[in-house]
Design a protein around this motif. Structure first.
Motif, PDB file in Angstrom:
ATOM      1  N   ALA A 156    -119.791  64.984  59.562  1.00 44.60           N
ATOM      2  CA  ALA A 156    -120.756  66.086  59.522  1.00 44.60           C
ATOM      3  C   ALA A 156    -122.172  65.526  59.484  1.00 44.60           C
ATOM      4  N   PRO A 157    -123.056  66.172  60.166  1.00 44.34           N
ATOM      5  CA  PRO A 157    -124.430  65.653  60.171  1.00 44.34           C
ATOM      6  C   PRO A 157    -125.026  65.675  58.760  1.00 44.34           C
ATOM      7  N   VAL A 158    -125.706  64.632  58.446  1.00 45.19           N
ATOM      8  CA  VAL A 158    -126.340  64.512  57.130  1.00 45.19           C
ATOM      9  C   VAL A 158    -127.585  65.403  57.098  1.00 45.19           C
ATOM     10  N   TYR A 159    -127.615  66.235  56.044  1.00 47.44           N
ATOM     11  CA  TYR A 159    -128.743  67.150  55.922  1.00 47.44           C
ATOM     12  C   TYR A 159    -129.994  66.379  55.534  1.00 47.44           C
ATOM     13  N   THR A 160    -130.985  66.561  56.311  1.00 45.40           N
ATOM     14  CA  THR A 160    -132.273  65.922  56.027  1.00 45.40           C
ATOM     15  C   THR A 160    -133.274  67.023  55.698  1.00 45.40           C
ATOM     16  N   PRO A 161    -133.683  67.082  54.461  1.00 45.02           N
ATOM     17  CA  PRO A 161    -134.626  68.153  54.092  1.00 45.02           C
ATOM     18  C   PRO A 161    -135.937  67.991  54.842  1.00 45.02           C
ATOM     19  N   PRO A 162    -136.532  69.110  55.150  1.00 46.47           N
ATOM     20  CA  PRO A 162    -137.820  69.017  55.864  1.00 46.47           C
ATOM     21  C   PRO A 162    -138.870  68.353  54.967  1.00 46.47           C
ATOM     22  N   PRO A 163    -139.768  67.718  55.564  1.00 43.46           N
ATOM     23  CA  PRO A 163    -140.812  67.044  54.755  1.00 43.46           C
ATOM     24  C   PRO A 163    -141.614  68.078  53.957  1.00 43.46           C
ATOM     25  N   GLN A 164    -141.725  67.782  52.711  1.00 39.02           N
ATOM     26  CA  GLN A 164    -142.468  68.694  51.834  1.00 39.02           C
ATOM     27  C   GLN A 164    -143.972  68.506  52.045  1.00 39.02           C
ATOM     28  N   GLN A 165    -144.574  69.664  52.218  1.00 35.00           N
ATOM     29  CA  GLN A 165    -146.035  69.631  52.377  1.00 35.00           C
ATOM     30  C   GLN A 165    -146.702  69.789  51.008  1.00 35.00           C
TER      31      GLN A 165
END
Length: 246
Positions: free
Chosen positions: A162-171
């Motif tokens: 399963a694709p590893v979840y990469t959280p969006p970059p926090q602004q």
């Protein structure tokens, strides 16, 4: 008068002559045959000769290696002619031959013979050598079946990960920088004061009025319009004004 014979040309015992003195003769490797040919290519009972008119015919008896006349394998009886070549298998060749006998050569004048001396009997002839039967041909046993391994089990291929979840970059939250109001003519202009919040007692008063309206005023109006005081409060009205409600 004619007589016939077979001459073994090739094979075991080549040169042997077999006179054909019967109307039916059997040829084979077994000693019970009339003509015994001790060769591994000859079956135990290979062929049969039968007197046919003034000659012989030959018939194959279902031999293993077959009987051939004139280059053809026999499937039925064939009449032989003098000088005919008979082949059994691949290497055993026999010649069918005719012998002419002069009848005059066998006739002689007979006259009494006076024996003046004792006749000595002739020595007994040596027994005819009969070769022993050929050893049975060795037949190798059938080869063992070749082992065929079962098909290999299918190789397990794991499902894709399963694709590893990469959280969006926090602004980063913007840093609030207070804006300094511009200075007026007489100094710094103060911002307007925030509006005062509604007082809590006003909200409570509105709630109370709503409850009175819902539970007192509206029911009173409905009862009065329908003239159902006696239905709802007969005891109270009779206590205030006796006989008001039946």
């Amino acid at each position: 008068m004619a007589s016939f014979r077979l001459i073994l040309l090739t094979g075991t015992g080549a040169g042997t002559e077999f006179p054909l003195e019967k109307t039916e003769l059997f040829i084979g490797r077994d000693l019970s045959n009339d003509i015994v040919i001790n060769d591994p290519e000859v079956s135990r009972r290979h062929a049969r000769l039968v007197m046919s008119g003034l000659t012989f015919s030959i018939e194959d008896l279902g031999s293993t290696n077959g009987t051939f006349v004139r280059g053809q394998r026999l499937s039925s009886a064939v009449v032989l002619t003098p000088g005919e070549l008979i082949t059994m298998g691949e290497k055993v060749n026999l010649k069918f031959d005719q012998i002419q006998i002069d009848p005059n050569a066998t006739v002689a004048a007979s006259r009494p013979v006076v024996a003046q001396h004792p006749v000595t009997p002739a020595a007994p002839s040596a027994p005819v050598y009969t070769p022993p039967p050929a050893a049975p041909v060795y037949t190798p046993p059938p080869a063992a079946p070749v082992y065929t391994p079962p098909p290999a089990a299918p190789v397990y291929t794991p499902p894709p990960a399963a694709p590893v979840y990469t959280p969006p970059p926090q602004q980063a939250a913007p840093v609030y920088t207070p804006v300094q109001p511009p200075a007026g003519q007489y100094g710094v202009v103060q911002p307007p004061a925030p509006a005062k919040k509604k007082k809590g007692w006003l909200i409570a008063l509105i709630i109370i009025l709503g409850v009175i309206l819902l539970f007192c005023v509206i029911p009173t109006i409905l009862i009065d319009l329908t003239n159902s005081w006696c239905s709802w409060f007969p005891g109270i009205l009779n206590s205030i004004q006796p006989g008001a409600c039946p």
